[in-house]
Every structure is written in C-alpha cells, then in structure tokens.
Design a protein around this motif. Structure first.
Motif, mmCIF file in Angstrom:
data_model
loop_
_atom_site.group_PDB
_atom_site.id
_atom_site.type_symbol
_atom_site.label_atom_id
_atom_site.label_comp_id
_atom_site.label_asym_id
_atom_site.label_seq_id
_atom_site.Cartn_x
_atom_site.Cartn_y
_atom_site.Cartn_z
ATOM 1 N N LEU A 170 0.832 -1.207 0.000
ATOM 2 C CA LEU A 170 0.000 0.000 0.000
ATOM 3 C C LEU A 170 0.868 1.259 0.000
ATOM 4 O O LEU A 170 1.944 1.293 0.597
ATOM 5 C CB LEU A 170 -0.915 0.012 1.226
ATOM 6 C CG LEU A 170 -1.837 -1.194 1.395
ATOM 7 C CD1 LEU A 170 -2.672 -1.039 2.662
ATOM 8 C CD2 LEU A 170 -2.742 -1.370 0.189
ATOM 9 N N ASP A 173 -1.518 7.032 -0.536
ATOM 10 C CA ASP A 173 -2.888 7.297 -0.991
ATOM 11 C C ASP A 173 -3.847 6.154 -0.685
ATOM 12 O O ASP A 173 -5.064 6.307 -0.848
ATOM 13 C CB ASP A 173 -2.895 7.568 -2.507
ATOM 14 C CG ASP A 173 -2.173 8.860 -2.863
ATOM 15 O OD1 ASP A 173 -2.039 9.716 -1.972
ATOM 16 O OD2 ASP A 173 -1.738 9.001 -4.023
ATOM 17 N N ASP A 174 -3.316 4.998 -0.265
ATOM 18 C CA ASP A 174 -4.163 3.837 0.018
ATOM 19 C C ASP A 174 -4.597 3.759 1.478
ATOM 20 O O ASP A 174 -5.386 2.880 1.839
ATOM 21 C CB ASP A 174 -3.416 2.533 -0.336
ATOM 22 C CG ASP A 174 -3.072 2.456 -1.805
ATOM 23 O OD1 ASP A 174 -3.923 2.829 -2.629
ATOM 24 O OD2 ASP A 174 -1.945 2.022 -2.128
ATOM 25 N N LYS A 177 -8.346 3.816 2.248
ATOM 26 C CA LYS A 177 -9.018 2.561 1.902
ATOM 27 C C LYS A 177 -8.769 1.501 2.966
ATOM 28 O O LYS A 177 -9.663 0.722 3.309
ATOM 29 C CB LYS A 177 -8.533 2.058 0.544
ATOM 30 C CG LYS A 177 -8.918 2.950 -0.630
ATOM 31 C CD LYS A 177 -8.378 2.394 -1.938
ATOM 32 C CE LYS A 177 -8.743 3.286 -3.114
ATOM 33 N NZ LYS A 177 -8.187 2.771 -4.401
#
Length: 306
Positions: A170, A173-174, A177
């Motif tokens: 990851l 930006d992940d 999520k």
C-alpha cells in the motif's frame, strides 16, 4: 535551562504575581475584619486572615511549580522519544530535524493524541516503511484521527497500518481505503477496533502471500470471528486458512468444482472462493456435505467450517 532553574523561575514568578495581590487583599480586608473582630471578640482575626492568605499564596506557588515540573518532564519525554528519529536520520541537518520535531508536535496537537506516543508512532512508521517528512506526517494524522475516533491505541493502530502497507504494497494514498476496510471489518465481525489493531498483523502477511488484498483478508478474518472464541483465535484461523489455501486448490476444484486460481494463474480473492463454496453447499444434502468435508485433510473444510 535545567529543571531546577525552571522551577526556581516559576517560584519567583508566583511570588511576584501573588505578593502585590496579597498586600492589597490584606489592606482591603483588614479594616473590615478588625470591625468584625471587635464585635465578636476576635482580636486575632486579621492575623488569621493574613495566615490564610499566605497559605493560599504558597499553595498557588506550589501549584505553579508542580505544573512547571510536569511540563519539564513532558518535554524531556518528548526529547527522549524523538531521539530514535534523530538516529534514523543522521543524514539530515540539525535545522531539518528541529523543523520535523516541530511538525510532529503540531500534528499531535492538531489530532489530539499524546505527544510521546505520537512521536513513537512516527518512529515506527519510518522504521517500517522508510517514510519521512510530509508523507509520514500525513499518514500519522490519518491513523491518529482513526485511533481517536475508534478508541484504538495509537501505537497499535500505527503498527497494524505499517504491517498492512508492507504486506499489501500500500502507498500513502491507500491509507484511507485501509482504514475504511478496517471499519467495515469491525461492523461485520465480532471484534473491536482496538482488538483488530492488535491482531491484524497475525494474518496480513499470510493473506498477502496468498495473493489476497486487504479487503479479502479482513473479510475472512471477520468470518472467523463468528466462530472463534476471541479475536486472537480468529486471526490465527485466518492466517492458517490463507497459508493452506493454495495447498488445497486441487481438492477445492476436484471435490467442489470451485477454482482457487483464475485463468491467468492468479489466486482468486478468498471471499469470492468462499462465496462459491457456500453456494455449492446450499444445493447438497447433509450426507453429501459430510462426504465432501471428509475428503479434505485436517487443515481443510473441517477446520474452518467447525
């Protein structure tokens, strides 16, 4: 300035703050107390009040000294917690590190997390991922706010985040999520945010090795929490499941006609595999289900359907 010097300075300040007020209070109340004393026969009323006010002044000064001591101790703990970060960044200039130190302090204040714990969390983040500066601060803020909102320990939350980042590849930006997936896991499974933060590292690596994404890994863990006695056991069951998934691929295909790998040879996501298996069982009799389960080894369906 040493802690002793700072405390002395605070005592001097408290003396200045209280002495003038004390004199005015004494002057203002002496006349009234004297009149009351004459009526009530309390000749030493003024002296008692003076003693009381002096005690109050001393107590106030002591309170300031205590606050000063706590402030000095907090600063020393912050310095101690930041030292490992300095050692991780020996290539950075003194000015850069002082600026980074200020950024961490401001971020902790902004999020509302303990400064010492926050600094340790930033250190754990960099030591695990190599992230420094703005990226590290951005992730800390996301994880910090998540820990405040969910009640999860900030250091456990950061530890599970960094392990998930490494396991599933990851990026910065992940992170949203990942945290969203964790929230769904708590909603659907029998676990808490604090427990998830502690046990997610147990199955993340095995899930990633089996070609699974964070959502699939969390879904399988959530499923196991419904039959496990606690989150620790559920995480261990999920880990064992992922470790054996590839080994049982042929039996899934032969016995249940459920493919584990897709046409390109990549392992399918576990939640999709389990959904297919569940669909197969719905159309089977109890006898057929028992016969199918018995064709798997000790790891297989008997393990995770019990």
């Amino acid at each position: 300035m040493s802690a002793k010097s700072k405390i002395t300075l605070l005592m001097d300040l408290s003396d200045k703050l209280f002495s003038d007020k004390l004199d005015k209070l004494q002057s203002k109340f002496n006349k009234k107390i004297d009149k009351i004393g004459e009526k009530l026969g309390m000749e030493n009323a003024t002296q008692k009040l003076q003693k009381g006010l002096k005690v109050a002044a001393i107590a106030g000064g002591t309170a300031l000294a205590v606050l000063g001591t706590k402030g000095v101790q907090a600063a020393e703990r912050f310095d101690s917690a930041f030292l490992p970060i300095r050692q991780l960044n020996l290539d950075k200039s003194k000015g850069e590190l002082e600026s980074y130190r200020s950024q961490i302090r401001e971020a902790a204040f902004d999020v509302g997390t303990n400064l010492e714990a926050s600094t340790n969390a930033v250190y754990d983040l960099q030591s695990a991922t190599g992230l420094y500066g703005k990226d590290a601060i951005d992730i800390f803020k996301k994880v910090g706010r998540y820990s405040i909102a969910t009640g999860a320990n900030i250091n456990d939350a950061m530890n599970s985040t960094t392990k998930a980042m490494k396991a599933f590849g990851l990026e910065v930006d992940d992170i949203d999520k990942l945290l969203e997936s964790n929230a769904k896991t708590v909603q659907t499974g029998i676990t808490t945010f604090d427990e998830l933060a502690k046990v997610q590292t147990e199955y993340a690596g095995a899930a990633s090795a089996a070609g699974q994404g964070i959502d699939s890994a969390n879904k399988v863990f959530a499923m196991f929490t419904s039959v496990a006695k606690n989150s620790d056991v559920g995480a261990n069951m999920a880990k064992t499941f992922f470790q054996g998934l590839g080994q049982q691929a042929d039996k899934f295909e032969d016995v249940l006609s459920v493919p584990v790998f897709d046409e390109s040879g990549s392992m399918r996501q576990a939640d999709a595999i389990l959904k297919d298996i569940s669909g197969k069982f719905k159309n089977m009799t109890d006898k057929e289900i028992t016969e199918a389960i018995n064709k798997f080894d000790e790891w297989g369906l008997r393990f995770w359907l019990c």
